[in-house]
Design a protein around this motif. Sequence first.
Motif, short mmCIF file in Angstrom:
data_model
loop_
_atom_site.label_atom_id
_atom_site.label_comp_id
_atom_site.label_asym_id
_atom_site.label_seq_id
_atom_site.Cartn_x
_atom_site.Cartn_y
_atom_site.Cartn_z
N ARG A 99 44.65 7.45 7.65
CA ARG A 99 44.12 8.16 8.81
C ARG A 99 42.61 8.35 8.69
O ARG A 99 41.86 8.13 9.64
CB ARG A 99 44.82 9.51 8.98
CG ARG A 99 44.37 10.23 10.25
CD ARG A 99 44.83 11.65 10.27
NE ARG A 99 44.15 12.39 9.21
CZ ARG A 99 44.37 13.66 8.95
NH1 ARG A 99 45.27 14.33 9.63
NH2 ARG A 99 43.72 14.27 7.98
N ASP A 100 42.15 8.72 7.50
CA ASP A 100 40.71 8.92 7.29
C ASP A 100 39.93 7.61 7.46
O ASP A 100 38.83 7.61 8.02
CB ASP A 100 40.44 9.51 5.90
CG ASP A 100 40.91 10.95 5.79
OD1 ASP A 100 41.18 11.58 6.83
OD2 ASP A 100 41.03 11.44 4.65
N PHE A 126 39.57 7.12 11.10
CA PHE A 126 38.53 8.01 11.64
C PHE A 126 37.14 7.47 11.32
O PHE A 126 36.22 7.57 12.16
CB PHE A 126 38.69 9.43 11.11
CG PHE A 126 39.81 10.21 11.74
CD1 PHE A 126 40.20 9.99 13.05
CD2 PHE A 126 40.47 11.19 11.03
CE1 PHE A 126 41.22 10.71 13.64
CE2 PHE A 126 41.49 11.93 11.60
CZ PHE A 126 41.87 11.69 12.91
N ASN A 127 36.95 6.90 10.14
CA ASN A 127 35.65 6.31 9.80
C ASN A 127 35.33 5.12 10.71
O ASN A 127 34.19 4.96 11.14
CB ASN A 127 35.63 5.86 8.33
CG ASN A 127 35.55 7.03 7.38
OD1 ASN A 127 35.10 8.11 7.73
ND2 ASN A 127 36.02 6.82 6.15
N SER A 142 34.32 6.40 14.03
CA SER A 142 32.94 6.91 13.95
C SER A 142 31.93 5.77 14.05
O SER A 142 30.90 5.90 14.73
CB SER A 142 32.76 7.67 12.63
OG SER A 142 31.44 8.04 12.45
N GLU A 192 38.66 2.37 20.57
CA GLU A 192 38.73 3.77 20.14
C GLU A 192 40.05 4.41 20.55
O GLU A 192 40.64 5.16 19.76
CB GLU A 192 37.55 4.57 20.72
CG GLU A 192 36.23 4.29 20.04
CD GLU A 192 35.07 5.01 20.68
OE1 GLU A 192 34.07 5.22 19.98
OE2 GLU A 192 35.14 5.38 21.87
N GLN A 194 42.69 5.79 17.93
CA GLN A 194 43.09 7.20 18.00
C GLN A 194 44.62 7.31 18.00
O GLN A 194 45.19 8.19 17.37
CB GLN A 194 42.49 7.88 19.23
CG GLN A 194 42.73 9.37 19.27
CD GLN A 194 42.15 10.10 18.08
OE1 GLN A 194 40.97 9.95 17.76
NE2 GLN A 194 42.96 10.89 17.40
N ALA A 201 45.72 6.81 14.50
CA ALA A 201 45.43 8.00 13.70
C ALA A 201 46.44 9.10 14.01
O ALA A 201 46.89 9.81 13.10
CB ALA A 201 44.01 8.49 13.98
#
Length: 146
Positions: free
Chosen positions: A35-36, A39-40, A43, A110, A114, A117
């Motif tokens: 998940r991280d 997210f990166n 970003s 994105e 999402q 994630a």
Amino acid sequence: MTETTKQDLNALIKKYDEFITNKLKPSLKSELDERDAIFNTISEYEKLKVQIETIEQNDLKDLKTMVDLGSQFYVQAHIPDTKYIYVNVGFGFHVQFTLKEAKEFIEKKEEHLQRLADKHTAEADKIRAHIKMALEAISEILMNQQ
């Protein structure tokens, strides 16, 4: 409580503890790490979208920028034409887009990322619930031992 019963309960506690330690906690870490990473990536796409919007708002026809070659090693680059941009679409492929097409792609990407994630977050929540349930079972066993 007989000695055999105590040994059985201790074996059960050990079994629950090993399950938590060897199965649930590594699975939880794996889900959170994935998940991280997502997210990166989100970003990075957001930063790219901001850069595209800056180019559009300032009507830049050419651009001087710093490019990271890796390991925080930067070089100055001159972009003579900002009409097109190459975007990493995954699996090592880069596609040439107009700025408008790139923004549309980024928005879709994105949204997709999402959703991924969110799936990892939901799976992590399930694993946390399993950990809590196993810890409560251990607690219940310990309370019944007394």
